[in-house]
Motif scaffolding. Structure first.
Motif, PDB file in Angstrom:
ATOM      1  N   GLY A  48       0.827  -1.207   0.000  1.00 34.28           N
ATOM      2  CA  GLY A  48       0.000   0.000   0.000  1.00 34.28           C
ATOM      3  C   GLY A  48       0.860   1.256   0.000  1.00 34.28           C
ATOM      4  N   GLY A  49       0.680   2.069   1.042  1.00 35.84           N
ATOM      5  CA  GLY A  49       1.427   3.323   1.155  1.00 35.84           C
ATOM      6  C   GLY A  49       2.937   3.129   1.185  1.00 35.84           C
ATOM      7  N   GLY A  50       3.386   1.956   1.614  1.00 39.48           N
ATOM      8  CA  GLY A  50       4.832   1.670   1.605  1.00 39.48           C
ATOM      9  C   GLY A  50       5.346   1.568   0.178  1.00 39.48           C
ATOM     10  N   CYS A  51       4.572   0.877  -0.643  1.00 41.07           N
ATOM     11  CA  CYS A  51       4.916   0.774  -2.063  1.00 41.07           C
ATOM     12  C   CYS A  51       4.862   2.164  -2.702  1.00 41.07           C
ATOM     13  N   GLU A  52       3.863   2.944  -2.298  1.00 41.81           N
ATOM     14  CA  GLU A  52       3.697   4.282  -2.897  1.00 41.81           C
ATOM     15  C   GLU A  52       4.862   5.215  -2.536  1.00 41.81           C
ATOM     16  N   LEU A  53       5.324   5.160  -1.287  1.00 47.80           N
ATOM     17  CA  LEU A  53       6.462   6.018  -0.938  1.00 47.80           C
ATOM     18  C   LEU A  53       7.722   5.539  -1.663  1.00 47.80           C
ATOM     19  N   ALA A  54       7.866   4.234  -1.813  1.00 43.45           N
ATOM     20  CA  ALA A  54       9.021   3.728  -2.581  1.00 43.45           C
ATOM     21  C   ALA A  54       8.943   4.218  -4.028  1.00 43.45           C
ATOM     22  N   LEU A  55       7.732   4.220  -4.582  1.00 41.02           N
ATOM     23  CA  LEU A  55       7.553   4.682  -5.968  1.00 41.02           C
ATOM     24  C   LEU A  55       7.861   6.170  -6.127  1.00 41.02           C
ATOM     25  N   ALA A  56       7.694   6.924  -5.049  1.00 38.16           N
ATOM     26  CA  ALA A  56       7.966   8.367  -5.130  1.00 38.16           C
ATOM     27  C   ALA A  56       9.467   8.658  -5.056  1.00 38.16           C
ATOM     28  N   CYS A  57      10.251   7.649  -4.646  1.00 35.12           N
ATOM     29  CA  CYS A  57      11.713   7.822  -4.624  1.00 35.12           C
ATOM     30  C   CYS A  57      12.254   7.659  -6.043  1.00 35.12           C
ATOM     31  N   ASP A  58      13.474   8.151  -6.257  1.00 32.54           N
ATOM     32  CA  ASP A  58      14.076   8.048  -7.596  1.00 32.54           C
ATOM     33  C   ASP A  58      14.487   6.616  -7.907  1.00 32.54           C
ATOM     34  N   LEU A  59      15.039   5.943  -6.901  1.00 31.15           N
ATOM     35  CA  LEU A  59      15.599   4.606  -7.113  1.00 31.15           C
ATOM     36  C   LEU A  59      15.080   3.678  -6.025  1.00 31.15           C
ATOM     37  N   ARG A  60      14.931   2.396  -6.382  1.00 27.08           N
ATOM     38  CA  ARG A  60      14.459   1.410  -5.426  1.00 27.08           C
ATOM     39  C   ARG A  60      15.392   0.195  -5.426  1.00 27.08           C
ATOM     40  N   VAL A  61      15.888  -0.133  -4.242  1.00 28.49           N
ATOM     41  CA  VAL A  61      16.693  -1.339  -4.078  1.00 28.49           C
ATOM     42  C   VAL A  61      15.912  -2.226  -3.112  1.00 28.49           C
ATOM     43  N   ALA A  62      15.749  -3.502  -3.468  1.00 27.76           N
ATOM     44  CA  ALA A  62      14.996  -4.400  -2.577  1.00 27.76           C
ATOM     45  C   ALA A  62      15.930  -5.445  -1.989  1.00 27.76           C
ATOM     46  N   SER A  63      15.631  -5.869  -0.771  1.00 24.82           N
ATOM     47  CA  SER A  63      16.348  -7.021  -0.220  1.00 24.82           C
ATOM     48  C   SER A  63      15.602  -8.282  -0.657  1.00 24.82           C
ATOM     49  N   GLU A  64      16.314  -9.414  -0.591  1.00 24.04           N
ATOM     50  CA  GLU A  64      15.746 -10.668  -1.111  1.00 24.04           C
ATOM     51  C   GLU A  64      14.422 -11.044  -0.451  1.00 24.04           C
ATOM     52  N   ASN A  65      14.220 -10.604   0.791  1.00 24.56           N
ATOM     53  CA  ASN A  65      12.988 -10.978   1.501  1.00 24.56           C
ATOM     54  C   ASN A  65      11.851  -9.985   1.275  1.00 24.56           C
ATOM     55  N   ALA A  66      12.085  -8.971   0.436  1.00 26.71           N
ATOM     56  CA  ALA A  66      11.035  -7.955   0.252  1.00 26.71           C
ATOM     57  C   ALA A  66       9.820  -8.554  -0.456  1.00 26.71           C
ATOM     58  N   VAL A  67       8.658  -8.091  -0.068  1.00 25.80           N
ATOM     59  CA  VAL A  67       7.415  -8.426  -0.769  1.00 25.80           C
ATOM     60  C   VAL A  67       6.698  -7.091  -0.971  1.00 25.80           C
ATOM     61  N   ILE A  68       6.274  -6.868  -2.203  1.00 24.00           N
ATOM     62  CA  ILE A  68       5.800  -5.531  -2.555  1.00 24.00           C
ATOM     63  C   ILE A  68       4.421  -5.621  -3.203  1.00 24.00           C
ATOM     64  N   GLY A  69       3.582  -4.634  -2.956  1.00 28.46           N
ATOM     65  CA  GLY A  69       2.296  -4.640  -3.660  1.00 28.46           C
ATOM     66  C   GLY A  69       1.408  -3.473  -3.295  1.00 28.46           C
ATOM     67  N   GLN A  70       0.536  -3.147  -4.232  1.00 31.87           N
ATOM     68  CA  GLN A  70      -0.561  -2.204  -3.957  1.00 31.87           C
ATOM     69  C   GLN A  70      -1.751  -3.084  -3.596  1.00 31.87           C
ATOM     70  N   THR A  71      -1.886  -3.344  -2.309  1.00 33.48           N
ATOM     71  CA  THR A  71      -2.815  -4.366  -1.836  1.00 33.48           C
ATOM     72  C   THR A  71      -4.168  -3.800  -1.395  1.00 33.48           C
ATOM     73  N   GLU A  72      -4.397  -2.518  -1.676  1.00 30.11           N
ATOM     74  CA  GLU A  72      -5.573  -1.838  -1.113  1.00 30.11           C
ATOM     75  C   GLU A  72      -6.890  -2.471  -1.515  1.00 30.11           C
ATOM     76  N   ILE A  73      -6.929  -3.076  -2.697  1.00 32.16           N
ATOM     77  CA  ILE A  73      -8.204  -3.602  -3.193  1.00 32.16           C
ATOM     78  C   ILE A  73      -8.819  -4.575  -2.186  1.00 32.16           C
ATOM     79  N   ASP A  74      -7.949  -5.309  -1.493  1.00 31.37           N
ATOM     80  CA  ASP A  74      -8.443  -6.286  -0.514  1.00 31.37           C
ATOM     81  C   ASP A  74      -9.016  -5.612   0.735  1.00 31.37           C
ATOM     82  N   LEU A  75      -8.779  -4.292   0.838  1.00 28.94           N
ATOM     83  CA  LEU A  75      -9.345  -3.538   1.958  1.00 28.94           C
ATOM     84  C   LEU A  75     -10.555  -2.726   1.487  1.00 28.94           C
ATOM     85  N   GLY A  76     -10.929  -2.936   0.259  1.00 30.19           N
ATOM     86  CA  GLY A  76     -12.090  -2.214  -0.276  1.00 30.19           C
ATOM     87  C   GLY A  76     -11.780  -0.798  -0.693  1.00 30.19           C
TER      88      GLY A  76
END
Ligand code: COA
Length: 260
Positions: A112-140
């Motif tokens: 959700g908002g975590g993915c959105e703040l990452a998207l607002a950054c210029d660059l994104r580096v993920a660690s191997e355990n990262a899980v990412i998504g815009q999951t809001e739909i499941d919250l209606g």
């Protein structure tokens, strides 16, 4: 330097790299109002300290930012939701317009908002355990801090629709393959790796980097309807040119065109 309960702002030894850590690990760094306000203040502080690179990350071993705070959101009225959205947008906009490169060190869950703040950054580096998504739909609800706009620009329209419609939770490797993150590193390496990147950027010409960032951001400006109007103007302005007349005449005469 000011201090906040749920956000830490730290500088490297040269005072060039500002690292912002969302520090609510017991809630997986979910962003309540207090934390968003602290982020807003801390980003301003980093800017006034002339940081030459900014890093955003999350405290603890599991999460970057597990999203907006669902317990806060549950009973919001429309008006309250608007205020909360504005706050989230402010933080995302500040990252996007920060006058130096901003890197998201996505060191775990980024929903959700975590993915959105990452998207607002210029660059994104993920660690191997990262899980990412815009999951809001499941919250209606839908992404409300810029995800509907920024995700499509990063991964393309169709993929963004899939991710948002299905609320998919994707692992770091898939995120890399779709261009959502620039690289994936081992979990125990991510802090050092991103710090090195940020220091490297901080050594480069600051005004040129700022100009590059502003120019790149400009490609995101403008509405589709403005773009379509622009296209129509350009399209019709080509009528009457030699090449338009010649190209169409050549087609109708069934011959090769001779363009200028
Ligand atoms: N808002 C508020 N609280 C949150 C939260 C959020 N976005 N994400 C996690 N938490 C809280 C949990 O409720 C839990 O609280 P508790 O200890 O009082 O029960 C605590 O953080 C730890 O989370 P938990 O779910 O127990 O950890 P987990 O490892 O089993 O699962 C996630 C982690 C991230 C998969 C899961 O917490 C999750 O799906 N969170 C919601 C993500 C989401 O939809 N975000 C988008 C919001 S717009």
């Amino acid at each position: 330097m000011p201090e906040w309960d749920t956000v830490r702002l730290e500088f490297d030894d040269d005072d060039d790299v500002a690292t912002l850590t969302v520090d609510r690990p017991d809630r997986l760094n979910a962003l309540n109002v207090e934390t968003l306000r602290a982020l807003r203040d801390a980003i301003s502080e980093a800017e006034s300290e002339d940081a030459r690179a900014l890093v955003l990350t999350g405290a603890g071993e599991k999460a970057f930012i597990a999203g907006a705070d669902i317990s806060h959101m549950q009973d919001l009225s429309t008006t309250e939701a608007q205020e909360y959205a504005e706050l989230g947008h402010d933080v995302a906009d500040m990252l996007e317009s920060f006058p130096a490169p901003a890197i998201a060190a996505v060191n775990g869950y980024a929903f959700g908002g975590g993915c959105e703040l990452a998207l607002a950054c210029d660059l994104r580096v993920a660690s191997e355990n990262a899980v990412i998504g815009q999951t809001e739909i499941d919250l209606g609800i839908i992404p409300g801090w810029g995800g509907t706009q920024r995700l499509a620009r990063v991964v393309g329209d169709e993929l963004a629709r899939r991710l948002i419609f299905f609320g998919e939770r994707i692992d770091a490797q898939d995120a890399h393959e779709m261009g959502l993150v620039g690289e994936v590193v081992a979990h125990d390496q991510i802090d050092a790796h991103v710090e090195e990147m940020a220091r490297d950027l901080a050594k480069r010409p600051a005004f040129a980097l700022q100009a590059a960032k502003e120019a790149l951001n400009q490609t995101h400006e403008g509405t589709q309807s403005a773009g379509l109007r622009y296209e129509r103007r350009l399209w019709s302005s080509l009528f009457g040119t030699h090449d338009q007349r010649e190209g169409m005449a050549a087609f109708l005469d069934d011959r090769e065109p001779e363009f200028k």
